[in-house]
Write an enzyme that holds these catalytic residues in place. Structure first.
Site, PDB file in Angstrom:
ATOM      1  CD  GLU A   1      -2.489   1.403   2.660  1.00 42.07           C
ATOM      2  OE1 GLU A   1      -2.851   2.553   2.998  1.00 42.07           O
ATOM      3  OE2 GLU A   1      -2.705   0.387   3.354  1.00 42.07           O
TER       4      GLU A   1
ATOM      5  NE  ARG B   1      -0.146   8.816   4.902  1.00 41.09           N
ATOM      6  CZ  ARG B   1       0.147   8.131   5.981  1.00 41.09           C
ATOM      7  NH1 ARG B   1       1.097   8.533   6.778  1.00 41.09           N
ATOM      8  NH2 ARG B   1      -0.502   7.025   6.277  1.00 41.09           N
TER       9      ARG B   1
ATOM     10  CE  LYS C   1      -6.179   2.474   6.939  1.00 41.20           C
ATOM     11  NZ  LYS C   1      -5.432   3.347   6.012  1.00 41.20           N
TER      12      LYS C   1
END
Length: 183
Positions: free
Chosen positions: A41, A45, A128
């Protein structure tokens, strides 16, 4: 089995990666896949995150997704750059519907029963659990699985190498997400 479940079951830990230097992307993916962590993943960012997805996808055996996807526009860009799955820290109806329309495996973030109910309304059953520790940890997730026994989770946020096996011991947990793997 749903495509997102296949991805969640591909490895017990999904490394949550913040890539700051594009030169690190492919070697990091090669190392992680060799160590048995094929599901990667890449959090959106940093400025090079999308390029990192492209680089990491070149590694044989890597299943590369985009994390920290906050809205449909980010989802579309991540898909365009080759993300094979999408992870978000939360769930909004527009983002959930966009993932359904694009037919991309999607792991939306949830922290409470209202979030899970919103996800179920959209047809999602895999989530999640984020931020896992700040949201009450294992006791909170155990409580949530009572009324939501049909759901499966990937706890992320505060999970450590030392606590990962405690989380994975829960029947509702298919995998955990953690940044320590690449640290």
């Amino acid at each position: 089995m749903k495509p997102i479940e296949n991805i969640m079951r591909a490895a017990p830990v999904i490394p949550v990666l913040v890539i700051n230097d594009i030169a690190d992307a492919k070697p990091m993916a090669e190392d992680l896949v060799a160590k048995g962590y094929p599901v990667l993943e890449v959090t959106l960012r940093t400025d090079c995150a999308l390029a990192a997805i492209r680089e990491m996808k070149q590694v044989e055996g890597a299943i590369v997704g985009a994390g920290t996807v906050l809205n449909p526009a980010m989802l579309d860009i991540a898909i365009l750059e080759g993300a094979e799955f999408i992870v978000s820290p939360g769930l909004t109806e527009p983002l959930g519907r966009a993932a359904i329309e694009r037919d991309i495996p999607f792991l939306p973030g949830v922290a409470n029963s209202g979030d899970i109910m919103r996800g179920l309304d959209l047809g999602f059953t895999h989530f999640k659990f984020f931020p896992a520790m700040a949201s009450g940890g294992i006791p909170a997730l155990k409580s949530l699985t009572g009324p939501f026994g049909q759901c499966k989770f990937c706890p992320t946020g505060g999970i450590t190498e030392a606590t990962a096996s405690d989380w994975r011991a829960l029947d509702s947990v298919l995998c955990v997400g953690g940044s320590w793997v690449a640290g």
